[in-house]
Design an enzyme around this catalytic site. Structure first.
Site: not given
Ligand SMILES: Cc1cc2nc3c(=O)[nH]c(=O)nc-3n(C[C@H](O)[C@H](O)[C@H](O)COP(=O)(O)OP(=O)(O)OC[C@H]3O[C@@H](n4cnc5c(N)ncnc54)[C@H](O)[C@@H]3O)c2cc1C
Ligand SMILES: Cc1cc2nc3c(=O)[nH]c(=O)nc-3n(C[C@H](O)[C@H](O)[C@H](O)COP(=O)(O)O)c2cc1C
Ligand code: FES
Lengths: 300, 280
Positions: A66-67, A70, A124, A127, A188, A190
């Site tokens: 996935n991209a 955010l 986070n 990412c 973890i 990704t």
């Protein structure tokens, strides 16, 4: 089944992973949110963010890259649109936060410290989908310390830094989080990944690269959790490819106090609840009084 | 929205490479609205983590049917389903077509599985109108009898001329619009390839009519959680916002849609827009 995650009391050790469960209402028709150990919502930043151009996800063998970039409604949007809904449930809500600068992390943390109905903050720092900001926080231990320490000064709520997978240094990051006042750690996130369309010779994702999740990363995640959990005394949340109670047990036995179900929500929205049931029957079958008796019980 | 283990009632080839899959889904079927879809977990394909979205073609009491074409590994695996097998469905999903406005002539435009996606609308509409179906050849025109049987005036166009007009479906559509469009106000309902949707949208905007377009975007969760299926939707003053095709869509009005190069190129192909992250 209950566990204490650095001050967050959970009725069972199964939570949802950030970014895979929306902000709560998306799955409320399908599963009883009260039956979850905790809900972790998608990453929130100071200002609204539009995210990356599509395609934003691509399926790979036993994995998903996935991209999303955010995308989120920002702190104020989230508090206005979702917190009143989330407050109706008897399940702790953990907000995943991120920023492009340390100041942004601080401001978001401060806003949530003043908001009722938030049980804790997951930080986070890891990412792979944003170029500046968070990325350097996850790969540089000095920057990582600064972010965690800065957020610590701004929040009294339980704080859970989320670690990037890092083969060489995971124990160092875990120790740094503990030293900077983290109440727990989660891992973890990704793994950096890419898929290419051979016909067109172009990257499939709009952002070219993304982060790999799903069963494909589970063995990596179990090892990282095992390494991190032995390095610290604070509780660990195990994440990565959990599709069944057996998967969750691997993480718990490796040292995780709680687990988060991520990509599996997309495949089968009932997974988290099936994991809860499966853990319960495992405990019964093995005559164990509590999941706590299993945490870090690996026989070597 | 329900998660249901459906049972295969019937599964057969109907020509043009399409298959009709009829499922007993008592929790989902009665709730389906025209233009909605179900998200299907492909059985016996465990390495695939994502479900596959399919428009609901027909509902009959507690059963529903989908029409699908084998275009990749997931749909290829579906072809092995036998009556009695069970399959996990999530649905009904999405925001489908509105009810056709009584004062207008409903005009359906479809290619490929779009014909299936428009069937419930055609069946429910109190006023029958005109339908334009296009494809490569006659066998790509699906369920034509179903539409004519309901009283719709069906026009077809095929690239090889084996059914109806030889050429693109927009040509008989334009002919109809110039003959009839002056006296009657059309309202479009379309599902098919992006090029076709865009062409229908342009005509509607030019004529001052409404066009409801069903967008085909890759999907992850199907329920609004993952933000995979986003489409640029126009806001006031030249700005835009992402909307989720699985939640606010897949049907949008033509004026709302911001057509990007990557959308025109077809969403299963890589984006041809610059790959830089979108600025806020
Ligand atoms: C709202 C909606 C309704 C649809 N209705 C129908 C229908 O009624 N009949 C029908 O035959 N097809 C329909 N499709 C397209 C169908 O979902 C794809 O053909 C199918 O997902 C292909 O899966 P695969 O594993 O065979 O292909 P692969 O190419 O192996 O799939 C790889 C990935 O790409 C995705 N993908 C590939 N092609 C498409 C596509 N055209 N649209 C969306 N995702 C795609 C898959 O879901 C999967 O995640 C619909 C799509 C959407 C978004
Ligand atoms: C679509 C998607 C979006 C995600 N968004 C976030 C996010 O906003 N913040 C975050 O910390 N992790 C995010 N993650 C990472 C997950 O929380 C999780 O760490 C990772 O997916 C591994 O778990 P899994 O294999 O069970 O999915 C996202 C993952 C996916 C698949
Ligand atoms: S497919 Fe996940 S938000 Fe639409």
């Amino acid at each position: 089944m209950s566990v204490d995650l650095g001050g967050i009391r959970m009725k069972n050790p199964v939570m949802t992973a950030s970014g895979t469960f929306g902000y709560g209402p998306e799955y409320a028709d399908l599963i009883d949110l009260n039956a979850l150990g905790a809900i972790v919502v998608k990453g929130i930043s100071l200002h609204p963010v539009k995210g990356n151009p599509p395609p934003r996800t691509v399926e790979t063998a036993s994995g998903l890259i996935n991209a999303i970039g955010l995308q989120n409604p920002g702190v104020d949007g989230f508090i206005r649109e979702y917190v009143p809904f989330l407050r109706r449930f008897d399940t702790p809500v953990i907000v995943n936060i991120w920023g492009r600068t340390i100041e942004e992390y601080e401001q978001v943390a401060e806003r949530f410290d003043a908001t009722d109905g938030i049980a804790g903050l997951e930080i986070n720092v890891s990412c792979p989908n944003i170029k500046e900001g968070s990325c350097m926080f996850s790969s540089n231990i000095e920057m990582f310390r600064r972010v965690v320490a800065a957020v610590r000064r701004k929040t009294k709520r339980p704080m859970i830094p989320k670690l990037a997978p890092d083969h060489a240094h995971i124990a160092d990051f875990a120790k740094a989080a503990e030293a900077c006042g983290a109440d727990a750690i989660s891992l973890i996130n990704t793994l950096p990944a890419m898929a290419i369309d051979a016909e067109t010779r172009r990257p499939i994702l709009g952002n070219k690269t993304g982060g790999l999740s799903g069963p494909a990363i589970k063995p990596v995640a179990v090892k990282q959790v095992w390494d991190a959990a032995r390095a610290v005394r604070i509780p660990v949340v195990g994440i990565g490819g959990i599709y069944s109670a057996t998967d969750a047990l691997e993480f718990i036995i490796a040292g995780a106090t709680a687990v988060a179900v991520g990509t599996a929500n997309f495949t089968q929205p009932s997974t988290a609840l099936e994991v809860v049931e499966g853990l319960r029957s495992y405990l019964a079958r093995h005559n164990l009084a509590s999941v706590r008796d299993l945490v870090g019980s690996l026989q070597t | 929205m329900k998660l249901e283990e459906a049972r295969v009632l019937d599964h057969r080839e109907i020509g043009g490479g399409y298959r009709l899959l009829k499922l007993a889904a008592p929790a989902i079927s009665p709730a389906v609205q025209p233009g909605q879809f179900v998200h299907v977990r492909v059985p016996h394909y465990e390495t695939a983590l994502l479900r596959r979205p399919f428009s609901v073609y027909k509902t009959e009491g507690s059963s529903l049917s989908i029409l699908y074409k084998n275009v990749g590994r997931g749909t290829a695996t579906l072809t092995h389903l036998q009556p009695g097998d069970s399959i996990s469905l999530l649905g009904p999903l999405g925001h489908g077509f509105p009810e056709p406005a009584a004062e207008h002539v409903p005009v359906l435009v479809a290619g490929g599985y779009g014909m299936a996606a428009l069937y419930l609308l055609a069946r429910n509409a109190t006023q029958k109108g005109v339908a334009f179906f296009g494809g490569r050849s006659a066998q790509d025109i699906l369920c034509a009898d179903e539409f004519t049987g309901l009283g719709w005036d069906l026009h077809t166009a095929t690239e090889d001329g084996t059914s109806g007009y030889k050429g693109l479906v927009t040509e008989p559509l334009d002919a109809w619009l110039s003959a009839e469009g002056k006296d009657r106000t059309p309202e479009f309902f379309a599902c098919g390839p992006n090029g076709m949707l865009q062409a229908v949208g342009e005509r509607a905007i030019r004529g001052g009519w409404k066009a409801w377009l069903s967008m085909d975007r890759n999907m992850g969760c199907g329920v609004g959680a993952c933000l995979t299926c986003v489409q640029k939707i126009r806001q006031e003053e030249g700005s835009w916002q992402w909307k989720r095709c699985c939640k606010e869509g897949p049907v949008f009005e033509a004026r709302e849609i911001v057509w990007d190069e990557d959308v025109e190129a077809g969403n299963s192909k890589p984006a041809s827009t610059p790959n830089a992250p979108v600025k806020m």
